[in-house]
Design an enzyme around this catalytic site. Structure first.
Site, PDB file in Angstrom:
ATOM      1  N   LYS A  33      36.331 -28.856 -17.806  1.00  0.00           N
ATOM      2  CA  LYS A  33      36.957 -27.645 -17.268  1.00  0.00           C
ATOM      3  C   LYS A  33      38.074 -27.200 -18.205  1.00  0.00           C
ATOM      4  CE  LYS A  33      40.067 -27.242 -13.708  1.00  0.00           C
ATOM      5  NZ  LYS A  33      41.069 -26.177 -13.864  1.00  0.00           N
ATOM      6  N   ASP A  60      37.626 -21.846 -16.030  1.00  0.00           N
ATOM      7  CA  ASP A  60      38.396 -21.574 -14.803  1.00  0.00           C
ATOM      8  C   ASP A  60      39.489 -20.543 -15.092  1.00  0.00           C
ATOM      9  OD1 ASP A  60      39.515 -21.799 -12.298  1.00  0.00           O
ATOM     10  OD2 ASP A  60      40.526 -23.692 -12.715  1.00  0.00           O
ATOM     11  N   LYS A  62      40.014 -17.719 -13.070  1.00  0.00           N
ATOM     12  CA  LYS A  62      40.516 -17.157 -11.795  1.00  0.00           C
ATOM     13  C   LYS A  62      40.757 -15.650 -11.865  1.00  0.00           C
ATOM     14  CE  LYS A  62      42.636 -21.404 -10.031  1.00  0.00           C
ATOM     15  NZ  LYS A  62      42.476 -22.345 -11.157  1.00  0.00           N
ATOM     16  N   ASP A  65      41.328  -8.655 -10.192  1.00  0.00           N
ATOM     17  CA  ASP A  65      41.738  -7.333 -10.674  1.00  0.00           C
ATOM     18  C   ASP A  65      40.830  -6.317  -9.990  1.00  0.00           C
ATOM     19  OD1 ASP A  65      42.736  -5.192 -12.335  1.00  0.00           O
ATOM     20  OD2 ASP A  65      43.238  -6.682 -13.861  1.00  0.00           O
ATOM     21  N   THR A 124      45.874 -24.056  -3.307  1.00  0.00           N
ATOM     22  CA  THR A 124      46.406 -25.212  -2.573  1.00  0.00           C
ATOM     23  C   THR A 124      47.904 -25.400  -2.811  1.00  0.00           C
ATOM     24  OG1 THR A 124      45.571 -26.557  -4.356  1.00  0.00           O
ATOM     25  CG2 THR A 124      44.295 -26.551  -2.330  1.00  0.00           C
ATOM     26  N   ARG A 215      43.931 -35.829 -14.916  1.00  0.00           N
ATOM     27  CA  ARG A 215      44.751 -36.915 -15.444  1.00  0.00           C
ATOM     28  C   ARG A 215      44.237 -38.338 -15.243  1.00  0.00           C
ATOM     29  NH1 ARG A 215      49.800 -34.083 -12.817  1.00  0.00           N
ATOM     30  NH2 ARG A 215      48.035 -33.462 -11.508  1.00  0.00           N
TER      31      ARG A 215
HETATM   32  O1  C5P Z   1      45.014 -33.923 -13.325  1.00  0.00           O
HETATM   33  P1  C5P Z   1      44.376 -33.494 -12.064  1.00  0.00           P
HETATM   34  O2  C5P Z   1      43.169 -34.325 -11.665  1.00  0.00           O
HETATM   35  O3  C5P Z   1      45.363 -33.361 -10.923  1.00  0.00           O
HETATM   36  O4  C5P Z   1      43.829 -32.045 -12.404  1.00  0.00           O
HETATM   37  C1  C5P Z   1      43.223 -31.264 -11.431  1.00  0.00           C
HETATM   38  C2  C5P Z   1      42.763 -29.980 -12.018  1.00  0.00           C
HETATM   39  O5  C5P Z   1      42.291 -29.164 -10.951  1.00  0.00           O
HETATM   40  C3  C5P Z   1      43.826 -29.163 -12.725  1.00  0.00           C
HETATM   41  O6  C5P Z   1      43.168 -28.409 -13.741  1.00  0.00           O
HETATM   42  C4  C5P Z   1      44.331 -28.244 -11.653  1.00  0.00           C
HETATM   43  O7  C5P Z   1      44.832 -27.040 -12.143  1.00  0.00           O
HETATM   44  C5  C5P Z   1      43.069 -27.998 -10.853  1.00  0.00           C
HETATM   45  N1  C5P Z   1      43.279 -27.623  -9.469  1.00  0.00           N
HETATM   46  C6  C5P Z   1      43.974 -28.409  -8.575  1.00  0.00           C
HETATM   47  N2  C5P Z   1      44.110 -28.014  -7.293  1.00  0.00           N
HETATM   48  C7  C5P Z   1      43.568 -26.862  -6.911  1.00  0.00           C
HETATM   49  C8  C5P Z   1      42.869 -26.066  -7.787  1.00  0.00           C
HETATM   50  C9  C5P Z   1      42.745 -26.479  -9.096  1.00  0.00           C
HETATM   51  O8  C5P Z   1      44.451 -29.469  -8.910  1.00  0.00           O
HETATM   52  N3  C5P Z   1      43.662 -26.513  -5.652  1.00  0.00           N
END
Ligand code: C5P
Length: 239
Positions: A33, A60, A62, A65, A124, A215
């Site tokens: 992603k 991604d 998003k 517009d 979220t 992460r």
């Molecule tokens: O590092 P981590 O597993 O927390 O990354 C989650 C990914 O999903 C990030 O790219 C974050 O921006 C995305 N994301 C999220 N929660 C959401 C929508 C997207 O953590 N509700």
């Protein structure tokens, strides 16, 4: 072979770091992603470089517009051949329908697979009081369900949703609507700033189709080992 549902989020502006990770993760994740952070720094050329190894792309960006502008952005994004791309459901039915049409047109024109369009419902990061400040007094889950229904009516393929929402949306939207879930943490990984988490196996059991994991893989001492461990857990059903 079991489909690997994990898209690894490469949240970086550094194209070399993203490329190195994409090489190490080939065969261990279902895709990558890339989002606004990477795209703003590196553009379409940067995206092309990272996916040259052949891993599917979740782009991604998003989009939100007026319909004509979103349709144009979707057409441009489709040239990169993403498996999935995103737009905001609160842009409305007409905007989403324009995006659906644009994705199909552009995929035919560029001879690529039509990407799955996924809607973002309520971010979220938004709390109930944030929602109220934007003029929506209804319970947050009601708003998520309402926007998911609108997205489905407009022809969008699925939504990105939180671990909290997956069961309700699977029940509401049926088996063919794609549910993509971030906020995933293997039992052995740190939660970081994610407040509500599910393990990969739990999320799949609740009805997820795809998992976004950043992460726990990218910040691991050995990202390939971490991705392989998640892959094994999903294959074996262990959490
Ligand atoms: O590092 P981590 O597993 O927390 O990354 C989650 C990914 O999903 C990030 O790219 C974050 O921006 C995305 N994301 C999220 N929660 C959401 C929508 C997207 O953590 N509700």
């Amino acid at each position: 072979m079991i489909r690997n549902p994990v898209f690894c989020a490469l949240d970086t502006t550094d194209p070399q770091a993203a490329l190195a990770l994409s090489r190490r993760l080939a065969g261990l994740v279902g895709g990558l992603k890339l989002g606004l952070e990477f795209f703003s720094a590196n553009g379409p050329q940067g995206v092309r470089a990272v996916i040259e190894g052949g891993l599917p792309l979740f782009l991604d960006l998003k989009f939100h517009d007026i319909p004509n502008t979103v349709a144009g952005a979707v057409r441009a994004a489709v040239r990169l051949g993403p498996a999935m791309t995103t737009l905001h459901a609160c842009g409305g039915r007409e905007m989403m329908a324009a995006a659906v049409d644009a994705a199909a047109d552009a995929a035919a024109k560029w001879d690529v697979v039509r990407p799955r369009l996924l809607a973002v419902t309520v971010l979220t990061s938004m709390s109930q009081s944030d929602l109220a400040q934007s003029g929506v007094a209804d319970p947050l889950l009601d708003q998520v369900k309402r926007l998911a229904a609108l997205a489905q009516e407009a022809g969008v393929d699925g939504v990105v949703c939180s671990p909290h929402e997956v069961e309700a949306l699977r029940a509401q939207c049926g088996p063919n609507f794609h549910l993509v879930i971030p906020g995933i943490r293997p039992a052995w990984a740190a939660a970081n700033d994610q407040k509500r988490v599910l393990t990969p196996v739990e999320a799949m059991a609740k009805g997820a189709d795809w998992l976004v994991i950043g992460r726990p893989i990218t910040a691991a001492a050995d990202p390939a080992l971490a991705a392989g461990r998640i892959q094994d857990e999903l294959a074996g059903g262990a959490s």
